[in-house]
Design a protein around this motif. Sequence first.
Motif, PDB file in Angstrom:
ATOM      1  N   GLU A   1      22.804 -39.928  14.268  1.00 53.10           N
ATOM      2  CA  GLU A   1      23.200 -40.613  13.025  1.00 53.10           C
ATOM      3  C   GLU A   1      24.721 -40.584  12.858  1.00 53.10           C
ATOM      4  O   GLU A   1      25.349 -41.577  12.406  1.00 53.10           O
ATOM      5  N   LYS A   2      25.286 -39.439  13.223  1.00 52.82           N
ATOM      6  CA  LYS A   2      26.745 -39.332  13.104  1.00 52.82           C
ATOM      7  C   LYS A   2      27.452 -40.313  14.032  1.00 52.82           C
ATOM      8  O   LYS A   2      28.409 -41.023  13.626  1.00 52.82           O
ATOM      9  N   HIS A   3      27.004 -40.360  15.306  1.00 51.75           N
ATOM     10  CA  HIS A   3      27.635 -41.285  16.254  1.00 51.75           C
ATOM     11  C   HIS A   3      27.393 -42.749  15.851  1.00 51.75           C
ATOM     12  O   HIS A   3      28.265 -43.609  16.063  1.00 51.75           O
TER      13      HIS A   3
ATOM     14  N   GLN B   1      16.678 -27.813  17.737  1.00 53.60           N
ATOM     15  CA  GLN B   1      17.669 -28.484  18.567  1.00 53.60           C
ATOM     16  C   GLN B   1      17.523 -30.001  18.479  1.00 53.60           C
ATOM     17  O   GLN B   1      18.516 -30.752  18.437  1.00 53.60           O
ATOM     18  N   LYS B   2      16.307 -30.478  18.415  1.00 55.68           N
ATOM     19  CA  LYS B   2      16.052 -31.918  18.280  1.00 55.68           C
ATOM     20  C   LYS B   2      16.614 -32.440  16.969  1.00 55.68           C
ATOM     21  O   LYS B   2      17.234 -33.537  16.925  1.00 55.68           O
ATOM     22  N   ARG B   3      16.439 -31.689  15.912  1.00 55.68           N
ATOM     23  CA  ARG B   3      16.951 -32.141  14.615  1.00 55.68           C
ATOM     24  C   ARG B   3      18.478 -32.201  14.628  1.00 55.68           C
ATOM     25  O   ARG B   3      19.086 -33.113  14.051  1.00 55.68           O
ATOM     26  N   ARG B   4      19.117 -31.255  15.300  1.00 56.91           N
ATOM     27  CA  ARG B   4      20.581 -31.312  15.402  1.00 56.91           C
ATOM     28  C   ARG B   4      21.023 -32.543  16.195  1.00 56.91           C
ATOM     29  O   ARG B   4      22.005 -33.219  15.853  1.00 56.91           O
ATOM     30  N   LEU B   5      20.274 -32.834  17.268  1.00 54.55           N
ATOM     31  CA  LEU B   5      20.605 -34.030  18.056  1.00 54.55           C
ATOM     32  C   LEU B   5      20.390 -35.298  17.224  1.00 54.55           C
ATOM     33  O   LEU B   5      21.174 -36.262  17.319  1.00 54.55           O
ATOM     34  N   GLU B   6      19.327 -35.314  16.464  1.00 53.13           N
ATOM     35  CA  GLU B   6      19.083 -36.471  15.604  1.00 53.13           C
ATOM     36  C   GLU B   6      20.199 -36.647  14.582  1.00 53.13           C
ATOM     37  O   GLU B   6      20.632 -37.792  14.286  1.00 53.13           O
ATOM     38  N   ASP B   7      20.673 -35.520  14.059  1.00 57.78           N
ATOM     39  CA  ASP B   7      21.817 -35.608  13.134  1.00 57.78           C
ATOM     40  C   ASP B   7      23.049 -36.166  13.862  1.00 57.78           C
ATOM     41  O   ASP B   7      23.818 -36.980  13.309  1.00 57.78           O
TER      42      ASP B   7
ATOM     43  N   ARG C   1      32.560 -47.927  21.318  1.00 53.06           N
ATOM     44  CA  ARG C   1      31.820 -47.757  22.569  1.00 53.06           C
ATOM     45  C   ARG C   1      31.582 -46.273  22.875  1.00 53.06           C
ATOM     46  O   ARG C   1      30.494 -45.883  23.292  1.00 53.06           O
ATOM     47  N   ARG C   2      32.644 -45.480  22.683  1.00 53.11           N
ATOM     48  CA  ARG C   2      32.510 -44.049  22.973  1.00 53.11           C
ATOM     49  C   ARG C   2      31.463 -43.405  22.055  1.00 53.11           C
ATOM     50  O   ARG C   2      30.665 -42.578  22.488  1.00 53.11           O
ATOM     51  N   ALA C   3      31.445 -43.780  20.801  1.00 47.05           N
ATOM     52  CA  ALA C   3      30.457 -43.259  19.854  1.00 47.05           C
ATOM     53  C   ALA C   3      29.044 -43.663  20.252  1.00 47.05           C
ATOM     54  O   ALA C   3      28.095 -42.867  20.204  1.00 47.05           O
ATOM     55  N   LEU C   4      28.889 -44.917  20.694  1.00 41.75           N
ATOM     56  CA  LEU C   4      27.559 -45.376  21.116  1.00 41.75           C
ATOM     57  C   LEU C   4      27.096 -44.668  22.390  1.00 41.75           C
ATOM     58  O   LEU C   4      25.915 -44.396  22.571  1.00 41.75           O
ATOM     59  N   GLU C   5      28.075 -44.387  23.283  1.00 41.38           N
ATOM     60  CA  GLU C   5      27.712 -43.648  24.501  1.00 41.38           C
ATOM     61  C   GLU C   5      27.194 -42.243  24.160  1.00 41.38           C
ATOM     62  O   GLU C   5      26.207 -41.773  24.740  1.00 41.38           O
ATOM     63  N   LYS C   6      27.882 -41.570  23.236  1.00 39.52           N
ATOM     64  CA  LYS C   6      27.410 -40.249  22.808  1.00 39.52           C
ATOM     65  C   LYS C   6      26.035 -40.335  22.125  1.00 39.52           C
ATOM     66  O   LYS C   6      25.183 -39.492  22.317  1.00 39.52           O
ATOM     67  N   LYS C   7      25.877 -41.400  21.342  1.00 38.05           N
ATOM     68  CA  LYS C   7      24.595 -41.596  20.677  1.00 38.05           C
ATOM     69  C   LYS C   7      23.481 -41.729  21.715  1.00 38.05           C
ATOM     70  O   LYS C   7      22.403 -41.151  21.571  1.00 38.05           O
ATOM     71  N   LYS C   8      23.762 -42.522  22.753  1.00 37.68           N
ATOM     72  CA  LYS C   8      22.756 -42.736  23.796  1.00 37.68           C
ATOM     73  C   LYS C   8      22.421 -41.432  24.504  1.00 37.68           C
ATOM     74  O   LYS C   8      21.247 -41.148  24.803  1.00 37.68           O
TER      75      LYS C   8
END
Length: 270
Positions: free
Chosen positions: A69-71, A60-66, A88-95
Amino acid sequence: MGILSRTSYVIRSKINSFLDRTEDPTQTLDYSYEQMRDQLQQVKRGIADLTTQKKRLEMQKRRLEDNVEKHNGQARTAVQQGREDLARRALEKKKAKMNQIEELDRQISDLQSQQDSLIDQKDELQARIEEFRTKKETMKARYQAAEASSQVSEAMTATGDEFEDVGRAIERAEERTQDMEARAAALDELHESGAFDDVLSDKDSIDRELESLSTDSGVDAELETLKAEVGGEGTEAEADVEPEAEDLETEVSDADVEAELAELQEEEDT
C-alpha cells in the motif's frame, strides 16, 4: 512414518523395556499411561510451535501488505509530480512485496494444513489415551481382585496344609501315648511278677525252684517243731504218770522200723 506411528512405536519400545524390569502389571499400565500422556504433551507442543511459526508468517505478510500500500501510494504521488522514474521504482518494490506475499501465503497454507492434521491426530491420540485410561483402570481393578482372590486361595491352601500337619502330629502323639501306656502296664506286670528280681539274679529256673522247695521244707519243719513244743507242754503231766508204757511203745516202734529196713536191704541184694 506419521507422528502417531512414531509415538506408538516409542511407547511400545518403552513398554517392552519396562516389562523387562517389572512384574507388576498395574505399574506397567500406569507407566504406559503416563508415557502416552507425555507423548500427547509433545504433540501439543508441536502444534503450538507450528502455530507460532504460522502466526509469524501472517504478521510478516501483513507488514508486506502495508508496504504494498505504501509503494502504491508512492507511485501515485510520483506520477502526480511528474517523476515517472520514482513511480517506476515504487511499483517495482510493490511487485517484489507482492511476490513475497504470495510465497508467504503458500507457506501459511502449508502450515495451516499441518496444523489441522496435527490437531486431528492430537484429538485421536487423546481419545485413545482416554480409552486406554478406562481400560487401564478396569484392568487394574480386575488384577487387584484376582490378586486378592489368589492370596485368599493361597492362605486357605496353606491353612489346609497346616491343618493336615497338625492332624498328623496328633496321630503321632496318640500313637506315642499308647506305646507309653502299654509300656507302663507291662513294667507294672513284670514288677508284680518279680521278673525284675529274676533279671538281677544269676540263678536259673531250676535253682530258683529248688530254693523255693528248700524254703518250704524249712518252714514246714519249723512249723512241726512249734506244734511239737506246744503239744509237749500240754502232755507233760501224762508222760510223768505212765513212763514205762511210752518207752515200750517207742522201743516196739524202733524194732519194727529196723526189721522193715532189713527186709528192704535183702530185696535190693537179691
